[in-house]
Write an enzyme that holds these catalytic residues in place. Structure first.
Site, short mmCIF file in Angstrom:
data_model
loop_
_atom_site.label_atom_id
_atom_site.label_comp_id
_atom_site.label_asym_id
_atom_site.label_seq_id
_atom_site.Cartn_x
_atom_site.Cartn_y
_atom_site.Cartn_z
N HIS A 1 30.00 43.44 47.89
CA HIS A 1 29.80 43.52 46.68
C HIS A 1 29.47 42.48 45.77
O HIS A 1 29.59 41.74 45.59
CB HIS A 1 31.27 44.25 45.60
CG HIS A 1 31.58 45.32 46.49
ND1 HIS A 1 33.08 46.40 45.70
CD2 HIS A 1 31.37 46.54 46.97
CE1 HIS A 1 33.02 47.19 46.58
NE2 HIS A 1 32.11 47.46 47.56
N TYR B 1 38.91 47.68 37.53
CA TYR B 1 40.49 46.79 37.28
C TYR B 1 39.93 46.82 35.39
O TYR B 1 39.56 46.71 34.41
CB TYR B 1 39.77 44.95 36.74
CG TYR B 1 40.17 43.93 37.83
CD1 TYR B 1 39.08 44.59 39.32
CD2 TYR B 1 41.48 43.75 38.89
CE1 TYR B 1 39.21 43.55 40.42
CE2 TYR B 1 41.29 43.50 39.94
CZ TYR B 1 40.41 43.13 40.97
OH TYR B 1 40.45 42.44 42.33
N PRO C 1 49.01 40.33 43.10
CA PRO C 1 47.51 40.10 43.81
C PRO C 1 46.92 40.58 42.93
O PRO C 1 45.25 41.11 43.38
CB PRO C 1 47.51 41.55 44.58
CG PRO C 1 48.67 42.34 43.89
CD PRO C 1 49.54 40.74 44.08
N LYS D 1 43.24 37.20 45.54
CA LYS D 1 43.89 36.06 47.07
C LYS D 1 44.40 35.26 48.07
O LYS D 1 44.14 34.34 48.09
CB LYS D 1 43.89 34.23 45.30
CG LYS D 1 42.88 33.80 43.95
CD LYS D 1 41.70 33.23 44.84
CE LYS D 1 40.65 33.77 43.62
NZ LYS D 1 39.82 34.21 44.82
N TYR E 1 36.70 34.06 41.76
CA TYR E 1 37.35 35.31 41.71
C TYR E 1 36.31 35.07 43.35
O TYR E 1 36.98 35.95 44.40
CB TYR E 1 36.70 36.18 41.09
CG TYR E 1 36.98 37.50 41.54
CD1 TYR E 1 38.28 38.84 40.94
CD2 TYR E 1 35.81 38.41 42.50
CE1 TYR E 1 38.17 39.57 41.88
CE2 TYR E 1 36.93 39.53 43.53
CZ TYR E 1 37.88 40.35 42.80
OH TYR E 1 38.64 41.51 43.35
#
Ligand code: RFL
Ligand code: PHB
Length: 386
Positions: free
Chosen positions: A68, A198, A289, A293, A379
């Protein structure tokens, strides 16, 4: 080397050491079926993917994993794409932790050192001296003793290793329990978006994720006191559809194959070493979560630890084991901050003032390249040795 726990941390550590000629034995309290079926993480950082390739278990990941370029950040009315490739030149992969664990177990059982499932009464002893041992009972009920040079505590949050380190050092624990939980489902339906979404919503956070082109993984924020029995599949899909809604888009629904409620906490235990016992992964730290990570941090820990142990065991040099805990903790705290920040920005809590602060922060990340890059770098994963 005695390694306690066959999660991603213990299995990868064993593999890294084996490739450097260090003998290991991995002791796991659960069965192979149980360990391979435990549904958990789904996002791998670039460094994690490269490490798995380097140790020879990247073949299926490269075939089946989904690269991604970024994620979508959403708040009502806006779904904004953050392109990590453009922002920092890195990407992430969707590949379930269950698959990583299966690949590592297959490799270890094929040509690797012993991996014993179903052991009990695992007790490390004499870790302050030069010759520790681990007492345990094997799957046939026979008491065994493993004499080793070093013990790795990769036995997760509920393992036996951390209490031993805490008891024998002047260490510290830090903990934050969040006032919300995630209700997560796996569903046999094609993901409704090409990358993860998100979403901030007045009724609570929602996350659209996936495991494959035909399996979706979705989460909604719920109160930690909620009971899973009170959440029918229809109620879950309704909440997801409301919170993920955006004009011109709809959520595909399908049969739910797994559902559970997960409490959220941050936890750090320092130091990550007592004598010849070293902690790595969830045994030493837990992150909520939202930043994806936990698994990646476990991989980073054992990458550092393997280097340090190879130096200790083959070159008899203690420099890297002596700096292991501090180096690992520097990265742990960075990821702890990032995970806390993502969690605080995206979950509904507090009052309307808090909500406006969250929305202001989200708009900033979606409009400032500098703010977006900060998220992208964290990220997709910072260097293992900060
Ligand atoms: P694990 O995986 O808990 O493995 C520890 C192993 O030790 C065994 N054990 C023992 N064995 C022998 N003797 C004993 N006394 C023992 N006590 C325990 C256990 O049976 C187990 O097999 O820890 P490890 O290896 O440190 O790996 C950590 C990761 O599992 C964890 O951080 C991630 O799953 C966190 N996480 C995520 N991380 C990510 O990087 N990306 C994600 O997208 C992500 N999503 C998640 C997550 C965790 C979640 N849950 C369920 C907490 C999503 C969820 C929902
Ligand atoms: C998951 O797919 O399980 C997942 C993805 C991203 C997260 C957490 C969990 O931040």
């Amino acid at each position: 080397m005695g390694i306690i726990g066959a999660g991603p941390a213990g299995l990868l550590l064993s593999r890294l050491l084996q490739l450097h000629g260090v003998d290991t034995v991995v002791l796991e309290s659960r069965s192979r079926d149980y360990v391979e079926a435990r549904v958990r993480a789904g996002i791998l950082e670039q460094h994690t993917v490269q490490t798995l390739r380097d140790v020879g278990v990247g073949e299926r990941l490269d075939r089946e994993g989904l690269p991604h370029d970024g994620i979508y950040l959403q708040h009502p009315g806006t779904r904004h794409h953050l392109n990590f490739e453009e922002l920092c030149g890195r990407k992430v992969w969707v590949y379930g932790q269950t698959e990583v664990v299966k690949d590592l177990i297959t490799a270890q059982l094929d040509d690797g050192p012993p991996l014993l499932f179903g052991v009990s009464h695992v007790t490390p002893e004499d870790v302050d001296g030069g010759a520790p041992r681990i007492r345990f009972t094997d799957a046939d009920g026979v008491a065994q003793v493993l004499e080793c040079d070093v013990v790795a505590g990769t036995d997760g949050f509920h393992g036996v290793s951390r209490p031993l380190v805490t008891a024998g050092t002047s260490g510290r624990l830090w903990e934050r329990t969040y006032p919300f939980a995630w209700l997560g489902i796996l569903a046999d339906v094609a993901p409704s978006a090409d990358e993860l979404v998100y979403a901030w919503h007045p009724e609570g956070f929602a996350l659209l994720s996936m495991r494959s082109p035909s399996v979706s993984r979705l989460y909604v924020q719920v109160d930690p006191a909620e009971k899973i029995e009170d959440w029918s599949d229809d109620r879950i899909w309704d909440a997801l559809s409301t919170r993920l809604a955006v004009d011109g888009w709809s959520l595909r629904t399908g049969p739910v194959t797994e559902k559970s409620i997960l409490p959220m906490r941050s936890f750090v235990s320092a130091p990550m070493r007592r004598g010849r016992l070293f902690l790595a992964g969830d045994a030493a730290h837990i992150v909520p979560p939202t930043g994806a990570k936990g698994l990646n941090l476990a991989v980073a820990d054992v990458t550092l630890l393997a280097q340090a142990l190879v130096r200790l065991l083959t070159e008899k040099q203690t420099d890297l084991v002596d700096t292991y805990s501090d180096k690992a903790l520097a990265r742990v705290w960075r990821c702890t901050h990032f995970s806390w920040w993502m969690t605080s920005m995206l979950h509904r809590h507090g009052d309307d003032f808090d909500a406006e602060l969250q929305l202001s922060q989200l708009r900033r990340v979606c409009s400032s390249e500098a703010a977006a890059r900060e998220l992208a770098e964290n990220y997709t994963g910072l260097a293992v040795d900060l």
